[in-house]
Design a protein around this motif. Structure first.
Motif, PDB file in Angstrom:
ATOM      1  N   ASN A   1      18.611  -8.105 -32.348  1.00 63.19           N
ATOM      2  CA  ASN A   1      19.857  -7.388 -32.067  1.00 63.19           C
ATOM      3  C   ASN A   1      19.631  -5.905 -31.834  1.00 63.19           C
ATOM      4  OD1 ASN A   1      19.202  -6.500 -34.597  1.00 63.19           O
ATOM      5  ND2 ASN A   1      21.112  -7.130 -35.586  1.00 63.19           N
ATOM      6  N   TRP A   2      18.420  -5.503 -31.465  1.00 61.74           N
ATOM      7  CA  TRP A   2      18.161  -4.078 -31.358  1.00 61.74           C
ATOM      8  C   TRP A   2      18.860  -3.421 -30.171  1.00 61.74           C
ATOM      9  CZ3 TRP A   2      15.674  -3.197 -26.744  1.00 61.74           C
ATOM     10  CH2 TRP A   2      14.863  -4.212 -26.226  1.00 61.74           C
ATOM     11  N   LEU A   3      19.324  -4.224 -29.197  1.00 61.53           N
ATOM     12  CA  LEU A   3      20.031  -3.626 -28.073  1.00 61.53           C
ATOM     13  C   LEU A   3      21.408  -3.126 -28.475  1.00 61.53           C
ATOM     14  CD1 LEU A   3      19.123  -5.992 -25.140  1.00 61.53           C
ATOM     15  CD2 LEU A   3      18.701  -3.553 -25.255  1.00 61.53           C
ATOM     16  N   GLY A   4      22.052  -3.805 -29.417  1.00 60.10           N
ATOM     17  CA  GLY A   4      23.417  -3.436 -29.757  1.00 60.10           C
ATOM     18  C   GLY A   4      24.321  -3.755 -28.583  1.00 60.10           C
ATOM     19  N   THR A   5      24.846  -4.975 -28.530  1.00 61.36           N
ATOM     20  CA  THR A   5      25.529  -5.429 -27.325  1.00 61.36           C
ATOM     21  C   THR A   5      26.793  -4.639 -27.017  1.00 61.36           C
ATOM     22  OG1 THR A   5      26.679  -7.112 -28.627  1.00 61.36           O
ATOM     23  CG2 THR A   5      24.662  -7.772 -27.508  1.00 61.36           C
ATOM     24  N   SER A   6      27.295  -3.827 -27.942  1.00 64.30           N
ATOM     25  CA  SER A   6      28.501  -3.051 -27.671  1.00 64.30           C
ATOM     26  C   SER A   6      28.173  -1.766 -26.930  1.00 64.30           C
ATOM     27  CB  SER A   6      29.216  -2.708 -28.980  1.00 64.30           C
ATOM     28  OG  SER A   6      28.426  -1.816 -29.741  1.00 64.30           O
ATOM     29  N   ARG A   7      26.906  -1.392 -26.843  1.00 61.00           N
ATOM     30  CA  ARG A   7      26.573  -0.092 -26.272  1.00 61.00           C
ATOM     31  C   ARG A   7      26.029  -0.264 -24.855  1.00 61.00           C
ATOM     32  NH1 ARG A   7      22.640   1.068 -29.151  1.00 61.00           N
ATOM     33  NH2 ARG A   7      21.086   0.569 -27.596  1.00 61.00           N
ATOM     34  N   HIS A   8      26.682   0.394 -23.887  1.00 58.63           N
ATOM     35  CA  HIS A   8      26.174   0.392 -22.528  1.00 58.63           C
ATOM     36  C   HIS A   8      25.398   1.665 -22.236  1.00 58.63           C
ATOM     37  CE1 HIS A   8      29.895  -2.263 -21.433  1.00 58.63           C
ATOM     38  NE2 HIS A   8      29.019  -2.893 -22.174  1.00 58.63           N
ATOM     39  N   LEU A   9      25.722   2.725 -22.930  1.00 59.09           N
ATOM     40  CA  LEU A   9      25.109   4.013 -22.627  1.00 59.09           C
ATOM     41  C   LEU A   9      24.434   4.589 -23.861  1.00 59.09           C
ATOM     42  CD1 LEU A   9      27.947   5.672 -20.534  1.00 59.09           C
ATOM     43  CD2 LEU A   9      25.915   4.531 -19.711  1.00 59.09           C
ATOM     44  N   THR A  10      23.260   5.147 -23.658  1.00 59.76           N
ATOM     45  CA  THR A  10      22.578   5.879 -24.715  1.00 59.76           C
ATOM     46  C   THR A  10      22.566   7.341 -24.304  1.00 59.76           C
ATOM     47  OG1 THR A  10      21.183   3.956 -25.137  1.00 59.76           O
ATOM     48  CG2 THR A  10      20.443   6.059 -26.032  1.00 59.76           C
ATOM     49  N   PRO A  11      22.934   8.256 -25.185  1.00 56.14           N
ATOM     50  CA  PRO A  11      23.051   9.664 -24.805  1.00 56.14           C
ATOM     51  C   PRO A  11      21.696  10.340 -24.624  1.00 56.14           C
ATOM     52  CG  PRO A  11      23.423   9.412 -27.127  1.00 56.14           C
ATOM     53  CD  PRO A  11      23.276   8.022 -26.576  1.00 56.14           C
ATOM     54  N   ALA A  12      21.756  11.632 -24.301  1.00 54.34           N
ATOM     55  CA  ALA A  12      20.531  12.404 -24.091  1.00 54.34           C
ATOM     56  C   ALA A  12      19.580  12.237 -25.266  1.00 54.34           C
ATOM     57  CB  ALA A  12      20.885  13.879 -23.912  1.00 54.34           C
ATOM     58  N   ALA A  13      18.312  12.062 -24.956  1.00 55.30           N
ATOM     59  CA  ALA A  13      17.305  11.823 -25.990  1.00 55.30           C
ATOM     60  C   ALA A  13      16.215  12.883 -25.888  1.00 55.30           C
ATOM     61  CB  ALA A  13      16.724  10.421 -25.836  1.00 55.30           C
ATOM     62  N   SER A  14      16.628  14.148 -25.822  1.00 51.13           N
ATOM     63  CA  SER A  14      15.669  15.221 -25.570  1.00 51.13           C
ATOM     64  C   SER A  14      14.587  15.295 -26.646  1.00 51.13           C
ATOM     65  CB  SER A  14      16.405  16.558 -25.476  1.00 51.13           C
ATOM     66  OG  SER A  14      17.160  16.793 -26.648  1.00 51.13           O
ATOM     67  N   GLY A  15      14.957  15.070 -27.907  1.00 54.10           N
ATOM     68  CA  GLY A  15      13.977  15.154 -28.974  1.00 54.10           C
ATOM     69  C   GLY A  15      12.942  14.058 -28.915  1.00 54.10           C
ATOM     70  N   ALA A  16      13.256  12.981 -28.218  1.00 50.95           N
ATOM     71  CA  ALA A  16      12.334  11.841 -28.143  1.00 50.95           C
ATOM     72  C   ALA A  16      11.797  11.640 -26.732  1.00 50.95           C
ATOM     73  CB  ALA A  16      13.058  10.573 -28.616  1.00 50.95           C
ATOM     74  N   ALA A  17      12.026  12.608 -25.835  1.00 50.79           N
ATOM     75  CA  ALA A  17      11.687  12.414 -24.424  1.00 50.79           C
ATOM     76  C   ALA A  17      10.208  12.116 -24.222  1.00 50.79           C
ATOM     77  CB  ALA A  17      12.102  13.642 -23.609  1.00 50.79           C
ATOM     78  N   GLU A  18       9.337  12.853 -24.878  1.00 49.32           N
ATOM     79  CA  GLU A  18       7.898  12.650 -24.692  1.00 49.32           C
ATOM     80  C   GLU A  18       7.484  11.257 -25.154  1.00 49.32           C
ATOM     81  OE1 GLU A  18       3.645  14.644 -26.106  1.00 49.32           O
ATOM     82  OE2 GLU A  18       5.502  15.803 -26.274  1.00 49.32           O
ATOM     83  N   ALA A  19       8.027  10.833 -26.285  1.00 51.21           N
ATOM     84  CA  ALA A  19       7.689   9.501 -26.798  1.00 51.21           C
ATOM     85  C   ALA A  19       8.240   8.408 -25.897  1.00 51.21           C
ATOM     86  CB  ALA A  19       8.226   9.341 -28.219  1.00 51.21           C
ATOM     87  N   ILE A  20       9.431   8.616 -25.324  1.00 49.26           N
ATOM     88  CA  ILE A  20      10.008   7.620 -24.416  1.00 49.26           C
ATOM     89  C   ILE A  20       9.189   7.530 -23.144  1.00 49.26           C
ATOM     90  CG2 ILE A  20      12.013   7.124 -22.960  1.00 49.26           C
ATOM     91  CD1 ILE A  20      13.789   8.042 -25.255  1.00 49.26           C
ATOM     92  N   ASP A  21       8.744   8.681 -22.614  1.00 48.34           N
ATOM     93  CA  ASP A  21       7.862   8.663 -21.443  1.00 48.34           C
ATOM     94  C   ASP A  21       6.607   7.827 -21.715  1.00 48.34           C
ATOM     95  OD1 ASP A  21       9.315  10.140 -19.593  1.00 48.34           O
ATOM     96  OD2 ASP A  21       8.571  12.057 -20.346  1.00 48.34           O
ATOM     97  N   ALA A  22       6.010   8.022 -22.889  1.00 47.68           N
ATOM     98  CA  ALA A  22       4.798   7.285 -23.236  1.00 47.68           C
ATOM     99  C   ALA A  22       5.090   5.786 -23.372  1.00 47.68           C
ATOM    100  CB  ALA A  22       4.211   7.829 -24.536  1.00 47.68           C
ATOM    101  N   ALA A  23       6.253   5.450 -23.944  1.00 42.87           N
ATOM    102  CA  ALA A  23       6.605   4.040 -24.099  1.00 42.87           C
ATOM    103  C   ALA A  23       6.846   3.388 -22.735  1.00 42.87           C
ATOM    104  CB  ALA A  23       7.845   3.905 -24.990  1.00 42.87           C
ATOM    105  N   PHE A  24       7.459   4.121 -21.818  1.00 39.58           N
ATOM    106  CA  PHE A  24       7.646   3.591 -20.466  1.00 39.58           C
ATOM    107  C   PHE A  24       6.306   3.360 -19.777  1.00 39.58           C
ATOM    108  CE2 PHE A  24      12.280   4.201 -19.892  1.00 39.58           C
ATOM    109  CZ  PHE A  24      12.532   3.114 -19.074  1.00 39.58           C
ATOM    110  N   ASP A  25       5.359   4.267 -20.008  1.00 40.73           N
ATOM    111  CA  ASP A  25       4.030   4.093 -19.428  1.00 40.73           C
ATOM    112  C   ASP A  25       3.399   2.794 -19.941  1.00 40.73           C
ATOM    113  OD1 ASP A  25       1.767   5.034 -17.857  1.00 40.73           O
ATOM    114  OD2 ASP A  25       0.768   5.345 -19.780  1.00 40.73           O
TER     115      ASP A  25
END
Length: 286
Positions: free
Chosen positions: A96-120
């Motif tokens: 259930n980690w997606l949270g089916t009620s949420r369509h949008l996730t807000p700005a994630a500036s503090g985690a941007a570098e980690a998200i870039d690495a995860a996308f890679d």
């Protein structure tokens, strides 16, 4: 019938990862949404995403997560020349980690570098062949077809969503009245609950008649219609994304009578639940 102007989506169950740079005001039109989840991470420029009744302008360091069956369009923002993003179409996981009620996730500036690495890592996993992972991303979509690829890719997707959650709270549902927005979020999060007009009006702090009037004015439909539609669309996702029996799905979304559930499901989607499971599509709610 399929709209000839609609932008095609990957088939349900196929995990596809890629990156794109858009230059048009409208790059995709999906009137009935996509049969899979769509995750978009802006790396440069600005884009505009319309999904359901919401319009969001997204810039670098922002994540957009769109649920299956939600009508949407997207393209370059009017004040931008281009929009570059990483994206993934994927099937709902068992957890259930997606949270089916949420369509949008807000700005994630503090985690941007980690998200870039995860996308890679996500793109590398989608191209995994045997014991070889390409040393650098390839600028073409990757299709994860093997179970091992999909399992690893879903781990990276979960990491991306959880990192974004750490950077900010989910956006509130749209609506001119915060009381209506609060109830819409309650319905979206718990469609299976025994909601009634009176209980929903109480959650809004309004009389049932005033609540019904404001709700219909804000959304174009009644609160109980939204409860019914949310239940059925969650049921559709469970039918295509899990191995639960039809009776178990009916109970999970708040129906105590399987016959009543099957009849309501057929009215909504044009197919009985068992046939819909084989069809594998999640239409949008207009």
């Amino acid at each position: 019938m399929t709209d000839p102007a609609a932008t095609p989506s990957p088939p349900a169950g196929l995990l596809v990862v890629g990156e794109s740079t858009f230059t048009k005001r409208i790059e995709a039109i999906r009137p009935i949404g996509s049969p899979s989840w769509l995750l978009m991470w802006t790396t440069r420029g600005r884009g505009v995403v319309h999904h359901g009744d919401t319009a969001l302008t997204t810039g670098a360091g922002q994540l957009v997560l769109i649920e299956p069956g939600v009508r949407h369009t997207y393209g370059v923002a009017p004040d931008a020349g281009e929009w570059s993003l990483l994206w993934a179409h994927f099937r709902a996981p068992q957890g259930n980690w997606l949270g089916t009620s949420r369509h949008l996730t807000p700005a994630a500036s503090g985690a941007a570098e980690a998200i870039d690495a995860a996308f890679d890592r996500l793109r590398r996993y989608a191209r995994l062949t045997g014991d070889h992972i390409p040393p650098s991303p390839v600028h073409l979509p990757a299709f994860a077809t093997r179970p091992e690829q999909q399992a690893l890719a879903l781990c990276a997707l979960e990491e991306i969503v959880r990192l974004a959650d750490l950077a900010g709270a989910p956006a509130a549902p749209p609506g001119p009245d915060p009381r209506i927005a609060r109830v819409r979020q309650l319905i979206a999060e718990t469609p299976e609950a025994p909601h009634t007009l009176d209980s929903l009006a109480a959650a809004a702090g309004l009389s049932p008649s005033r609540f019904s009037h404001l709700y219909a004015r804000a959304t174009g439909h009644s609160p109980m219609q939204e409860v019914r539609t949310r239940r059925l669309h969650r049921a559709a996702r469970l039918l295509t994304g899990t191995g639960m029996s039809v009776a178990a799905v009916a109970g999970a979304v708040g129906y105590v009578d399987q016959f009543h559930f099957s009849r309501a499901f057929r009215r909504e989607f044009g197919l009985p639940p068992s046939s819909y499971r084989h069809n594998g599509e999640v239409p949008g709610w207009d």
